[in-house]
Write an enzyme that holds these catalytic residues in place. Sequence first.
Site, PDB file in Angstrom:
ATOM      1  N   HIS A 231       9.733 -51.117 -42.806  1.00 22.38           N
ATOM      2  CA  HIS A 231      10.513 -50.161 -42.020  1.00 22.38           C
ATOM      3  C   HIS A 231      10.939 -48.982 -42.889  1.00 22.38           C
ATOM      4  CE1 HIS A 231      13.061 -49.134 -38.571  1.00 22.38           C
ATOM      5  NE2 HIS A 231      14.059 -48.914 -39.395  1.00 22.38           N
TER       6      HIS A 231
ATOM      7  N   GLU B 184       7.096 -53.801 -40.319  1.00 21.26           N
ATOM      8  CA  GLU B 184       8.470 -53.339 -40.111  1.00 21.26           C
ATOM      9  C   GLU B 184       9.536 -54.255 -40.720  1.00 21.26           C
ATOM     10  OE1 GLU B 184       9.792 -50.690 -38.723  1.00 21.26           O
ATOM     11  OE2 GLU B 184       8.175 -49.738 -37.602  1.00 21.26           O
TER      12      GLU B 184
ATOM     13  N   SER C   2      13.731 -44.718 -36.599  1.00 18.88           N
ATOM     14  CA  SER C   2      14.684 -45.807 -36.397  1.00 18.88           C
ATOM     15  C   SER C   2      15.785 -45.360 -35.437  1.00 18.88           C
ATOM     16  CB  SER C   2      15.230 -46.277 -37.742  1.00 18.88           C
ATOM     17  OG  SER C   2      15.758 -47.570 -37.619  1.00 18.88           O
TER      18      SER C   2
END
Length: 524
Positions: A437, A334, A206
């Site tokens: 995610h 995600e 990320s």
Amino acid sequence: MKGRCRAALVACVALLISASPTAATAHEGALVRTDLGWVKGIQADDHRVFQGIPYAAAPTGDRRWRSPAPARPWPGVRDAIKPGPRCAQPTPPGQPTGTSEDCLYLNVTVPRAAGGRKPVMVWLHGGGFIEGAGSDFDARHLATTGGVIVVTVNYRLGVFGLFAHAGLAGSGGFALEDQQAALRWVRRNATAFGGDPGNVTLFGESAGGKSVCAHLASPRAAGLFQRAIMQSAPCTGSVPAGTMFPGVPAFRQWPSVADRQADGARVAERLGCTDAATALACLRRVPTERLLTLHDQFITPAVGSPVLPQDPERALATGRFHRVPVISGTTRDEMRYMVALFYELPGTPITARTYARLLRHAFGEQADRVARHYPLARYASPGLAWAALTTDMLFACPTYERNRSLAQRVRTYAFEFAGDDFVTEIPGSDFPLEAAHGAELAYLFPVPGLDARRRQLSTTMIRYWTAFARTGDPNTPGLPRWQTFTPTRPGTQSLALPPDPTGPIDVAAAHRCAFWAGPARPTT
């Protein structure tokens, strides 16, 4: 494992995984001499851990918003048995406190394995550039299974790491400068821990993956790492209004320093530091706690600073980046976490009417065309439709296009994590997260409680990642073949839970990337 949860504040999720060996384990044999002095870590049967090692001077007082300076040597032996303070950040309920600006510390996990110098893997944590810490990640299993040294790093966050103001050298890029200072520390000290300073893999997820992308394009990062891994890195493409979070206007992944300086001027005015001659001195006197109320106005590095003079997206597309082998990929689902947290959890689930309104807000005259490619009839709920659409547009397809650019010039391996998120619990929400995610973090940095299927996927990932760190190629005996991603053979390796196979998939087809490359492609 339910009961653990992740805090998502702006653009990503930080998974807190903490389980360090206790200080009761013997220190004997856990002494290392760094370039600044001796450190005493923790010795276990199969590894050693050294925590809270300063890699730069404390950026406090007059050093707030300055490039990292060298740390001072210390006399005697420094205890390295506890992590250093977390960088100042908002503290969600139930999460560790981070209120210190004296936070530029790193942690080193060293396997007790025979052999010569070991590859070094430097981990940059996620958290939207506003939260997280290197000590959130327990690297013991990664280090011992793969025979690598793992370094996890703190770096300045939010308003402390990305603030910009006219006349402020380094505006918008202090977080990246910190990360490069940590890489220079690794280059100087890897040998002392048994590592190879000429074989460093920079990896992150990320915001950490976005940082890796930035360092690929940063002239100042030349020679600091020899391999790169980007996990769920939002470093290419742009974000239409309301697609990442409700109410957020459209934004570019990489703002300009001028844009960030305008934000800084507004912050200075709000804080009463408006006199041009004394503004920076005034701002440096503002208490940490007050600045934290402005933390999430600075959520991504800016382009145009000395550490990041060019837009990484353009740098990758035109070949102006460091030529190192790359692993790059995303999770399959995600955006499900963000949809669950910001829509389903507050009691306002996405309905058919909401879905139509979100499409109009984000895509304007293209809304009907997007709706035809993501019809509600195809999904179990409007929330799942919105999650699929935003996953494809914000993560899967920009990553696919980025991999195509990378593959024209360097050896590239693409992946999609298809395991499940078994760690996150969002109280009051039954929205299915699947491979959301950050889901892969509990496998790469294994947490207690993995069943046999999850342990198998965890071991597969660790062996791929560490083989890549060793040779620049993730392939290793006993694992399914992972083909390189090339412009003519753009295959992606699916990392799936058994009995589903780990092997090649067509990400472009699965995520409708041809559609997003056309007129509906978002612009800002």
